[in-house]
Each structure stands twice: as C-alpha cells, then as structure tokens.
Design an enzyme around this catalytic site. Structure first.
Site, PDB file in Angstrom:
ATOM      1  N   HIS A 225       1.916   1.752  -1.461  1.00 30.60           N
ATOM      2  CA  HIS A 225       2.742   2.031  -0.284  1.00 30.60           C
ATOM      3  C   HIS A 225       2.929   0.775   0.559  1.00 30.60           C
ATOM      4  O   HIS A 225       4.039   0.486   1.027  1.00 30.60           O
ATOM      5  CB  HIS A 225       2.109   3.124   0.568  1.00 30.60           C
ATOM      6  CG  HIS A 225       2.790   3.309   1.891  1.00 30.60           C
ATOM      7  ND1 HIS A 225       4.033   3.891   2.008  1.00 30.60           N
ATOM      8  CD2 HIS A 225       2.423   2.951   3.150  1.00 30.60           C
ATOM      9  CE1 HIS A 225       4.399   3.897   3.285  1.00 30.60           C
ATOM     10  NE2 HIS A 225       3.437   3.331   3.992  1.00 30.60           N
ATOM     11  N   GLU A 226       1.854   0.023   0.759  1.00 37.34           N
ATOM     12  CA  GLU A 226       1.928  -1.161   1.611  1.00 37.34           C
ATOM     13  C   GLU A 226       2.858  -2.223   1.032  1.00 37.34           C
ATOM     14  O   GLU A 226       3.399  -3.048   1.772  1.00 37.34           O
ATOM     15  CB  GLU A 226       0.531  -1.768   1.792  1.00 37.34           C
ATOM     16  CG  GLU A 226      -0.483  -0.865   2.471  1.00 37.34           C
ATOM     17  CD  GLU A 226      -0.136  -0.570   3.917  1.00 37.34           C
ATOM     18  OE1 GLU A 226       0.537  -1.401   4.548  1.00 37.34           O
ATOM     19  OE2 GLU A 226      -0.530   0.496   4.413  1.00 37.34           O
ATOM     20  N   THR A 227       3.047  -2.221  -0.281  1.00 40.75           N
ATOM     21  CA  THR A 227       3.839  -3.274  -0.926  1.00 40.75           C
ATOM     22  C   THR A 227       5.162  -2.760  -1.459  1.00 40.75           C
ATOM     23  O   THR A 227       5.792  -3.408  -2.291  1.00 40.75           O
ATOM     24  CB  THR A 227       3.046  -3.888  -2.095  1.00 40.75           C
ATOM     25  OG1 THR A 227       2.744  -2.854  -3.048  1.00 40.75           O
ATOM     26  CG2 THR A 227       1.752  -4.510  -1.607  1.00 40.75           C
TER      27      THR A 227
ATOM     28  N   ARG B  62       2.532   7.655   0.409  1.00 37.56           N
ATOM     29  CA  ARG B  62       1.149   7.434  -0.033  1.00 37.56           C
ATOM     30  C   ARG B  62       0.683   8.587  -0.934  1.00 37.56           C
ATOM     31  O   ARG B  62       0.109   8.360  -2.005  1.00 37.56           O
ATOM     32  CB  ARG B  62       0.218   7.321   1.179  1.00 37.56           C
ATOM     33  CG  ARG B  62       0.436   6.099   2.057  1.00 37.56           C
ATOM     34  CD  ARG B  62      -0.620   6.059   3.164  1.00 37.56           C
ATOM     35  NE  ARG B  62      -0.277   5.127   4.218  1.00 37.56           N
ATOM     36  CZ  ARG B  62      -0.590   3.829   4.217  1.00 37.56           C
ATOM     37  NH1 ARG B  62      -1.258   3.318   3.199  1.00 37.56           N
ATOM     38  NH2 ARG B  62      -0.249   3.049   5.235  1.00 37.56           N
TER      39      ARG B  62
END
Length: 381
Positions: free
Chosen positions: A166-168, A353
């Site tokens: 999710h962060e990337t 996520r």
C-alpha cells in the site's frame, strides 16, 4: 553520543538476555524462504520498480530513471532479513520519570558482540536520576517471521508485505491496475519518545502508476532537489542541504528517524544523516528500514510484529480505545492510526491494505476468517 564496547558472553547474557541461535541470520532467511518462495513473491509483485516490466511502462514518464535496478528484488528482501537478524536493539527508560525523553538506545551486533550506545538523553545519568529504576525493552530483529506457528509466520509476512504494498502503490489491490493510485506523505513514527516534531497535514499525490512496490521515494521529490522534513531542534541534527523526505518501503521521514535508523543499522547515526539518498539507491537497505519499523515497539504502541504473532496483550487503555483484537487492523493503527483509525474497507486506504492482505494470504494458503482486518471502532494508541 556514541560509545562502543565488546561484551563478554556473561555480559551479553546479563544485559541482553543472551543470543538465541534460532534467530540467526541464516535461520531468519530460511524462514522467509519457507513462508514465501521466490517464484511466489515475483508472481505477487511483477512490476516492481526497476524490473523489465517497470522499465517498459515507465520509460516515457518524467520520473523515469534509465539505470534503475530491481529495488524490491527477492534477493534484496532476503539480504535485508539476514542483515537485521544480526542486530538486537534495546530501549531503556527511567521508570516514572516526568520527562518523556528520559531514555537511551543501544545496538548489539550479535556476531562481533559489540554494543553501541546510539542515543542517551542528557539527563539520563544526572545525579537526581540515578536512583530511578531503569525499564528495558529488547528486540531481537532475528525474530522477524520466526515466532509463533508456521501459519502465524506466513500471516506476519503477508501483513508486512501488504502494508508496504500500500505504501508503495495505490489502487491495484482493488483490481483497478490502471486507475488512479495514491501515495500519502506521512511521518514515520519516532521509535524513541523524542520531542514532538512539526505536525504534518495529510495530503496525497495522485499517480496513474499504482502497482505495488512501484515507488521507493515520495513522488514530489523524485524529479527535483526540494529539501523537506528537516527539524533543526532534533536529537539527530540534519546535515545542511540534505532532505529527509519519505524514502524506502515504509517512507522513512525526518532527520530524527534517519539518525535513529542509521544508528541501529550501522552503529553510526551520521551515515544516513549525511547520505539519506542511500535508502533509494540500495533495496536491501530500504527493506531493512521497513523491517526495523515493523519490529520495534513505539510506546505506547506495541510493535506490529508482536501484534500479528500474538505476543501483545492489550492494556486497559488499549481496550478502552477498541484495540482489543490482535489482528491485521491493529497493524494499520500502528502504522497510520491517526488518519486511518475507525475506518472500514470503504475507506480507500484501509481498503487497499486489506485487499492486499487478503490477496497475499490467499496465495499463501492462509485462512484469515474471523480476523479483524479493518480499524472500525478503533482509536489511536
């Protein structure tokens, strides 16, 4: 402050609880390889930054780097797991102190048996403080994917990878591989009880390129030399001209965090303070920063590792905030509870996520029925 000494075996036992061979670098690597073989990893993340598929797609983009290598390669992940498994971390606080910064941090190299003092508050050993008991928390980074049942180990790896996916990335997990993704500019929580840094308003940067593990740096800083996330009053002081914006799988941000993580990884806070760009140039290092964040408690938060493998027991305060179920949802609260707390999967961030987590656990053959996946009903720690 930096102070180093080589410990005897008896000192390691008394000060660090010994060195457990089951958490050696070799065993840590084997645990990841068993939970998720390389072929399965590459099937999950085919368009990682620097892969041939990425180069084909990104070649016409303004952020394109012709020499970009496979940053999130399986070998970098395995090497990072091996690297952190050689390190133990200790956070010490003076019990009941009125100062929230009354602490110190140590690093232990398990191979050389070298202990390094990374940080110590100026008042930690003041005369008025010496009679106050010391409370210690020790983390063996070799326990990553090495605690609990075989199923829980797979769950932990799935939880870790789904959060960094999710962060990337952005909206890939919902099935919209070509849709608009989101990269969020976020402050990584400080592992020490450092003085509060300047607050950040959450904002987003839209991107059409929303495949997991697609980015390794905050989008607004890729094609320019802007300087940001600098705190001149921090314990780990910034180097003039350097930017400490989000880099790596977990978007390490601010000079305080760069200094702390550098101290844990290298035994020297100045390495990443002087060369923060090392994180985007070295996928192994990037994964190491993400694993450190995942494994380390951030009082009053537990570590995401302890939550997902069942080592965490919620306090009365946690229970009053709805933080009672040791599942994936609590890991979201640890990472970004201030923004993503009390949300179901209709929230695009929580939904992304959770969708990644469902997908990875399904491919691993892990049953997550009944696990609390979202953050609905939860307030920040």
């Amino acid at each position: 402050m930096k102070c180093t000494r080589v410990l005897t075996d008896s000192q390691i036992t008394s000060l660090w609880g010994g060195i457990d061979p089951q958490f050696s670098p070799g065993n840590a690597m084997a645990a990841v390889q068993s939970a998720l073989p390389q072929t399965e990893y590459e099937a999950l993340f085919p368009m990682r930054i620097g892969t041939p598929a990425w180069h084909t797609f990104a070649a016409s983009k303004p952020y394109y780097k012709p020499g970009q290598v496979d940053y999130y390669s399986y070998s970098n992940l395995i090497s990072a797991v091996s690297g952190v498994a050689n390190i133990k971390y200790k956070l010490e606080n003076r019990q009941g102190s009125t100062s929230s910064w009354n602490n110190r941090v140590f690093r232990l190299d398990k191979t050389t048996k070298t202990e390094t003092l990374i940080y110590q508050d100026a008042d930690f050993n003041a005369s008025w403080n010496l009679t106050v008991p010391i409370i210690s928390q020790i983390v063996d980074f070799g326990t990553f994917i090495k605690e609990g049942t075989a199923v829980n180990r797979k769950r932990e790896l799935a939880a870790f990878l789904s959060n960094i996916a999710h962060e990337t990335s952005g909206s890939w997990a919902s099935g919209n591989k070509s849709g608009w993704g989101v990269i969020r500019n976020r402050l990584v929580s400080v592992l020490l009880a450092f003085r509060p840094l300047k607050s950040m308003s959450p904002n987003t940067e839209e991107s059409q390129d929303s495949t997991p593990l697609y980015w390794n740096e905050e989008i607004p800083y890729i094609t320019n030399t802007k300087i940001a996330y600098v705190d001149t009053h921090a314990e780990f002081l910034p180097v003039p001209g350097k930017s400490y914006h989000g880099r790596g799988p977990i978007q390490l941000s601010w000079n305080n965090n760069y200094g702390l993580f550098s101290g844990i990884i290298y035994g020297n806070p100045n390495t990443l303070l002087q060369q923060p760009e090392l994180i985007i140039n070295d996928g192994k290092l990037g994964f190491m920063t993400a694993i450190l964040f995942w494994m380390t408690p951030q009082p009053p938060k537990p570590s995401a590792h302890d939550v997902i493998v069942g080592n965490w027991t919620p306090s009365e305060s946690d229970i009053s905030k709805g933080l009672t179920s040791a599942g994936y949802g609590v890991t979201i609260m640890i990472i970004n509870g201030g923004i993503e707390g009390n949300k179901d999967e209709t929230d695009y961030r929580v939904g992304h996520r959770v969708s990644h987590y469902r997908n990875i656990t399904r491919r691993m053959g892990v049953n997550i029925t009944g696990e609390k996946l979202n953050t609905l009903g939860m307030s920040p720690f």
